[in-house]
Design an enzyme around this catalytic site. Structure first.
Site, PDB file in Angstrom:
ATOM      1  N   SER A 147       0.827  -1.208   0.000  1.00  0.00           N
ATOM      2  CA  SER A 147       0.000   0.000   0.000  1.00  0.00           C
ATOM      3  C   SER A 147       0.860   1.255   0.000  1.00  0.00           C
ATOM      4  O   SER A 147       1.946   1.286   0.588  1.00  0.00           O
ATOM      5  CB  SER A 147      -0.897   0.002   1.243  1.00  0.00           C
ATOM      6  OG  SER A 147      -1.492   1.258   1.445  1.00  0.00           O
ATOM      7  N   TYR A 160      -2.620  -0.730   9.778  1.00  0.00           N
ATOM      8  CA  TYR A 160      -2.539  -1.278   8.422  1.00  0.00           C
ATOM      9  C   TYR A 160      -1.207  -0.956   7.739  1.00  0.00           C
ATOM     10  O   TYR A 160      -0.533  -1.857   7.238  1.00  0.00           O
ATOM     11  CB  TYR A 160      -3.718  -0.779   7.602  1.00  0.00           C
ATOM     12  CG  TYR A 160      -3.757  -1.280   6.180  1.00  0.00           C
ATOM     13  CD1 TYR A 160      -4.077  -2.599   5.900  1.00  0.00           C
ATOM     14  CD2 TYR A 160      -3.483  -0.428   5.115  1.00  0.00           C
ATOM     15  CE1 TYR A 160      -4.118  -3.064   4.595  1.00  0.00           C
ATOM     16  CE2 TYR A 160      -3.538  -0.871   3.809  1.00  0.00           C
ATOM     17  CZ  TYR A 160      -3.851  -2.199   3.545  1.00  0.00           C
ATOM     18  OH  TYR A 160      -3.894  -2.649   2.248  1.00  0.00           O
TER      19      TYR A 160
END
Length: 254
Positions: A147, A160
């Site tokens: 990400s 995350y």
């Protein structure tokens, strides 16, 4: 793109979204694709049917990640599925499945939520790779879906990006270890991408405009943008690329 005919791929979290796009693209390039799903068997079967309808080959593998015995369940299902297709080994492993608990800054993130994200985003890829290494052909490919939040500080939560950063380090280190087997390991960094999971966010004109303003190429990413990059890394064209991450974000926050 290189031809993947005769290759076998496993894509985790492939029943929907980016994972499904990756599975469909690898199948279109000729690979037999194991479509892993956690709970949505119907969506996984729909993905397999779509692949078959386009002339490709695929099978479903069900296993909830982040729970005790997850790797045993996944590998057992994978082995059975591959046997049914006359296959026993793997060429391409794509770690796409992930859990993102949004809106959980450090003040409110609980130990249980933290453990859940680590279990799905780090522990499962680690031990799944461990179990599948004996079945992964020399010259194979391992591709991690990461990400842009590992590059840009996120206002939506710390857990995350922390886990995705760990996944990138895992890939970098594993690339060195598996070099003698000619197995490449790379990460694909994903930014703002249009999926069913982001539909609500992008439906807000203010959010859409903000994301567009941050992206050099001036649009929101589409699933094929990610799937095509994965297909490249899976192909022989990427044979000399390992231990790195490819930013597939359209230039977010350059």
């Amino acid at each position: 793109m290189g031809n993947l005919s005769g290759k076998v791929a496993l894509v985790t979290g492939a029943s929907r979204g980016i994972g499904r796009g990756i599975a469909e693209r690898l199948a279109r390039d000729g690979a037999l694709v194991a479509v892993h799903y956690g709970s949505n068997e119907a969506a996984a079967k729909e993905c397999v049917a779509a692949i078959a309808g386009a002339g490709g080959r695929a099978l479903t593998v069900g296993a909830e990640l982040g729970v005790p015995g997850d790797v045993d369940t996944l590998v057992g299902g994978l082995e059975a599925g591959l046997r049914a297709h006359g296959e026993a080994a793997l060429d391409i492993l794509v770690h796409n499945a992930g859990l993102n608990l949004m809106g959980r800054p450090i003040e409110v993130l609980t130990p249980e939520e933290f453990d859940e994200m680590v279990a799905v985003n780090v522990k499962a890829p680690f031990f799944l790779t461990q179990r599948l290494l004996p079945r992964l052909h020399d010259g194979g490919r391992i591709i991690n879906i990461s990400s842009v939040s590992t590059r840009i500080a996120s206002a939506h939560g710390i857990g995350y990006p922390l886990t995705k950063g760990a996944l990138e380090v895992f890939g970098h280190t594993l690339a060195k270890y598996l070099g003698p087997r000619n197995i490449t390991v790379n990460s694909v960094v994903v930014g703002f991408t249009r999926t069913d999971m982001t539909a609500d966010v992008l439906a807000d004109p203010a959010n859409l405009e903000r994301n567009l303003a941050l992206t050099a190429l001036g649009r929101i990413g589409e699933i094929p943008d990610i799937a095509d990059a994965v297909a490249f890394l899976a192909s022989d064209d990427a044979r000399w690329i390992t231990g790195t991450k490819i930013d597939v974000t359209g230039g977010v926050n350059l």
